[in-house]
Design a protein around this motif. Structure first.
Motif, PDB file in Angstrom:
ATOM      1  N   HIS A 396      -2.112  13.584 -12.893  1.00 44.91           N
ATOM      2  CA  HIS A 396      -1.630  14.971 -12.994  1.00 44.91           C
ATOM      3  C   HIS A 396      -0.190  14.998 -13.493  1.00 44.91           C
ATOM      4  CE1 HIS A 396      -1.019  19.193 -11.808  1.00 44.91           C
ATOM      5  NE2 HIS A 396       0.136  18.782 -11.320  1.00 44.91           N
ATOM      6  N   ASN A 399       0.269  14.628 -17.142  1.00 50.08           N
ATOM      7  CA  ASN A 399      -0.160  15.787 -17.928  1.00 50.08           C
ATOM      8  C   ASN A 399       0.655  17.030 -17.606  1.00 50.08           C
ATOM      9  OD1 ASN A 399      -2.864  15.120 -19.494  1.00 50.08           O
ATOM     10  ND2 ASN A 399      -2.939  14.024 -17.549  1.00 50.08           N
ATOM     11  N   ARG A 400       1.731  16.841 -16.857  1.00 53.48           N
ATOM     12  CA  ARG A 400       2.580  17.984 -16.479  1.00 53.48           C
ATOM     13  C   ARG A 400       3.604  18.212 -17.572  1.00 53.48           C
ATOM     14  NH1 ARG A 400       3.920  22.300 -15.039  1.00 53.48           N
ATOM     15  NH2 ARG A 400       4.234  23.007 -12.895  1.00 53.48           N
ATOM     16  N   GLN A 405      -3.306  22.959 -22.852  1.00 47.27           N
ATOM     17  CA  GLN A 405      -4.486  23.472 -22.169  1.00 47.27           C
ATOM     18  C   GLN A 405      -4.850  22.574 -20.982  1.00 47.27           C
ATOM     19  OE1 GLN A 405      -6.138  26.332 -23.086  1.00 47.27           O
ATOM     20  NE2 GLN A 405      -4.664  26.666 -24.734  1.00 47.27           N
ATOM     21  N   ARG A 406      -5.261  23.200 -19.908  1.00 47.48           N
ATOM     22  CA  ARG A 406      -5.757  22.464 -18.747  1.00 47.48           C
ATOM     23  C   ARG A 406      -7.279  22.510 -18.758  1.00 47.48           C
ATOM     24  NH1 ARG A 406      -3.200  24.989 -13.519  1.00 47.48           N
ATOM     25  NH2 ARG A 406      -3.845  22.991 -12.601  1.00 47.48           N
ATOM     26  N   ASP A 420      -1.933  26.268 -19.818  1.00 52.34           N
ATOM     27  CA  ASP A 420      -1.039  25.806 -18.762  1.00 52.34           C
ATOM     28  C   ASP A 420       0.215  26.676 -18.783  1.00 52.34           C
ATOM     29  OD1 ASP A 420       0.392  24.530 -16.854  1.00 52.34           O
ATOM     30  OD2 ASP A 420       0.303  22.536 -17.759  1.00 52.34           O
ATOM     31  N   ALA A 656      -9.476  19.906 -25.331  1.00 50.59           N
ATOM     32  CA  ALA A 656      -8.711  19.719 -24.098  1.00 50.59           C
ATOM     33  C   ALA A 656      -8.879  18.310 -23.545  1.00 50.59           C
ATOM     34  CB  ALA A 656      -9.143  20.754 -23.063  1.00 50.59           C
ATOM     35  N   ARG A 660      -5.937  15.473 -23.271  1.00 49.22           N
ATOM     36  CA  ARG A 660      -5.528  15.099 -21.919  1.00 49.22           C
ATOM     37  C   ARG A 660      -5.251  13.595 -21.832  1.00 49.22           C
ATOM     38  NH1 ARG A 660      -5.362  16.804 -16.728  1.00 49.22           N
ATOM     39  NH2 ARG A 660      -5.876  15.273 -15.105  1.00 49.22           N
TER      40      ARG A 660
END
Length: 717
Positions: A396, A399-400, A405-406, A420, A656, A660
């Motif tokens: 997480h 990817n912050r 896009q989440r 996001d 996405a 990611r």
């Protein structure tokens, strides 16, 4: 349901168990066994060849008779794969030409001409109802005769089968691996664990069972044996009660509780009483499943057992007769008055919830002192948090920021994407969090003297969740990336309806660099740049197959998203059988539409969605093709799902997942060893830890091997 234990061992471990019996001359039989295996993409290891060659020929033949059907099923070669267009991939007609020919054929058919003419006079025609449409126009043998034999290639798949121990030992080891796994099993694996737990009840047991659903299954066996239940939360007891009623152990759907035996009621109430007696605050967990507890109380009759007074308080809370605030409600109350530090300290008693709430806490912290306090609480509790949760938070953090896009996927594999729009977290805080998480993971992971990893395995994603992932041949966790070796990419599906007429449609989206539509292949568009479709089959009482082939040198798109649409009839969980896979071939290999030696991946189609998105192929920055595993599905519509209707959702999910950043085996390897050796086919003199797509032959005794079959064993508790 009962499983063949030998098939479970072979398909899950690639080891042949139970090779026993008198010695003899099995050289010829072993050679023949190996030759047949190679025709479907499998091979005996050198050690296994030596063992079988020294066995009696009858024993080798008996082994071959049992194993060959297993490996055929693994590759999808246990059924006949026919095609609508007999010469596929050659001579596939233009779509308009094809439909025109079908209409002309129908007009020449007296029984169909009137209906077709009437429809055309009104400006409409049901093309799918034309007489010769949707059904094979030739037998399987006729199709086979129209194709040349497959030319062997050094890049054909060769899956090596290894020598196993006795069947009893292999089953016990498989049970221990599944029960003690730190990541949740898929839905199809839970019944298998249940049966293995019953068979292995008197044998060795796992040291710990970190996954709650797995624990419920083991508790069922312990309850039957009169042993103390493994329960440290009230929800552990509720899960077991659901299992005893053949309900949903994940608690996602309501369970209709059955009447339970007095022995079962005593066991459940005793466990419940022990949990509350030792941790009264656990009463706060009851509210999350209040209705289930009410219904269960009606079956347990706690008033009949006054000796377990603490257990009775659970049902008082469920009925609203006693107040017990949950951690979450107290947490929300503290945040409502901006007490971030108090909220973080409260969750010391619920470390898992603390880590799952960490992003929110850090976003809410407005001062340096508050951020420091939150990090201090994390540091003080990280030692008791499961490694799977720590790894999930670590992913997480990566990817912050930087990912627009989440992507979300629930336990059923339903995927969705949303922007996001969260407030950013200070980069220095994120860096400190990375260091903290990495240090704890490094402490728990093994430190091998020598770590060797296959270069093709470095981008395999860590298996942090497996509920929506179907097992199969060559299947990797969601987010894994693999190189694509081959010039011609061919997708295939097979399905066999159970009772209702069922039409599955194989399609492929072609997307440009902006993930906008660049074309598609389906029964509505049989040919596109670089690709052809094998033709539509609309019913499958005896099984049916569809294929799509793409010449990767001719494809101009940036990404290819294969999908399986339920056009009508039974869903993936309802048909008798269904699976998806892909093959890779060189340009001059020829062969049948389906050739097991060229199958790189095959997995069952399962899930409640009506549109399956197994994986996506895309061009890397180098221009080479890669494949990334999605394991997602769209809910779709009850009927008439088609690639043209879901291209926006499918392309958004594919983008996405491609964007990611997933934690991979390369990340884990860097934590385990300062120096990592990339395997180049060499042999070793000393034991090593090897991580790869397949187990190499000749590893020294004492080596530890991790392949896709047991990657979850790498995740510590």
């Amino acid at each position: 349901m009962s499983w063949d234990l030998e098939e479970l061992v072979v398909s899950r471990t690639l080891r042949l168990p139970g090779i026993e019996g008198p010695g003899g001359d099995g050289v010829v039989a072993t050679r023949q066994f190996d030759a047949i295996l190679m025709s479907v993409g499998f091979k005996l290891s050198g050690e296994l060849v030596a063992r079988l060659s020294g066995s009696a020929a009858e024993a080798v033949i008996d082994m071959a008779v049992r194993v060959l059907p297993i490996v055929r099923r693994m590759a999808g070669a246990h059924v006949e794969h026919n095609v609508y267009f007999k010469d596929f991939p050659a001579n596939v007609p233009d779509t308009v030409e094809f439909w025109t020919d079908r209409l002309l054929d129908a007009l020449g058919d007296e029984s169909a001409a009137a209906a077709v003419s009437e429809g055309l006079s009104q400006g409409v025609s049901n093309l799918l109802a034309l007489p010769e449409y949707g059904k094979y126009q030739h037998g399987y043998a006729e199709m086979v005769a129209a194709h040349d034999e497959l030319i062997e290639s050094v890049r054909d798949r060769v899956t090596v089968l290894h020598l196993g121990r006795s069947l009893e030992d292999e089953v016990s080891e498989l049970y221990l691996s599944l029960a003690g796994r730190a990541t949740p099993l898929g839905e199809e694996d839970l019944p298998i664990l249940r049966e293995l737990a019953l068979r292995c009840a008197s044998g060795p047991q796992p040291e710990s069972i970190p996954v709650r659903e797995h624990r419920a299954i083991i508790n069922e066996v312990r309850l039957a044996a009169g042993e103390k239940l493994l329960a440290d939360t009230v929800t552990d007891v509720l899960r077991l009660a659901c299992l005893l009623s053949d309900g949903d152990v994940s608690l996602s759907t309501p369970t209709r509780f059955r009447s339970l035996s007095r022995r079962s009621r005593r066991g459940l109430l005793a466990a419940l009483d022990a949990v509350i007696a030792s941790q009264p605050a656990k009463l706060g967990d009851v509210a999350a499943h209040r209705e289930a507890w009410k219904r269960l109380g009606e079956r347990l009759h706690p008033h009949e057992f006054p000796q377990w007074e603490h257990a009775a308080t659970v049902f008082e809370v469920a009925r609203g007769e006693r107040r017990a605030r949950s951690f979450m409600s107290r947490f929300e109350a503290l945040l409502a008055v901006d007490d971030v530090v108090g909220a973080a300290r409260l969750l010391r008693a619920a470390p898992g919830l603390l880590f799952r709430s960490l992003d929110r806490l850090l976003r809410t912290a407005t001062t340096d002192a508050e951020q420091e306090a939150v990090l201090a609480v994390v540091e003080s509790t990280i030692g008791v948090v499961s490694a799977r949760v720590i790894l999930s938070v670590r992913e997480h953090v990566d990817n912050r920021g930087g990912v627009a896009q989440r992507v979300f996927a629930n336990r059923l594999g339903h995927g969705r994407v949303q922007p996001d729009d969260r407030e950013p977290i200070d980069a220095n805080i994120l860096d400190r969090l990375r260091v903290l998480l990495d240090a704890e993971l490094k402490r728990r992971l093994p430190a091998p003297a020598r770590l060797v990893i296959d270069p093709d395995a470095v981008d395999i994603a860590l298996p942090l969740g497996g509920k929506a992932i179907s097992g199969g041949l060559g299947v990797l966790p969601r987010g894994s990336v693999s190189p694509v070796y081959g010039e011609r990419l061919r997708f295939f599906i097979y399905w066999r309806e159970r009772s209702a007429c069922t039409d599955f449609d194989l399609s492929a989206l072609l997307l440009d660099r902006d993930y906008e539509l660049d074309g598609w292949l389906s029964y509505t568009n049989l040919t596109d740049v670089g690709g052809v479709h094998s033709g539509d089959i609309t019913t499958a009482p005896d099984g049916a197959s569809e294929f799509i082939e793409l010449d990767l040198d001719k494809v101009v798109a940036h990404a290819i998203v294969p999908q399986v649409n339920v056009y009508s009839g039974e869903g993936f969980d309802e048909v008798a059988e269904s699976f998806f896979g892909f093959m890779l071939r060189d340009g001059d290999q020829r062969g049948l539409p389906y050739e097991p030696r060229t199958v790189r991946m095959k997995s069952d189609l399962r899930g409640a969605g009506r549109v399956a998105l197994p994986l996506v192929f895309f061009r890397a920055s180098s221009g080479e093709w890669r494949v990334k595993w999605l394991h997602l599905n769209l809910r779709g519509a009850p009927v008439f799902n088609a690639v043209e209707n879901n291209q926006v959702s499918a392309s958004a999910l594919a983008r996405a997942v491609i964007d990611r950043r997933y934690l991979t085996l390369a990340y884990l390897a860097r934590l385990m060893a300062d120096e990592v050796t990339l395997w180049d086919g060499r042999s070793f003199d000393e034991p090593v830890m090897f991580i790869g797509l397949t187990r190499p032959e000749g590893l020294p005794e004492g080596s530890r091997v991790f392949t896709p079959e047991n990657l979850s064993d790498l995740i510590p508790a």
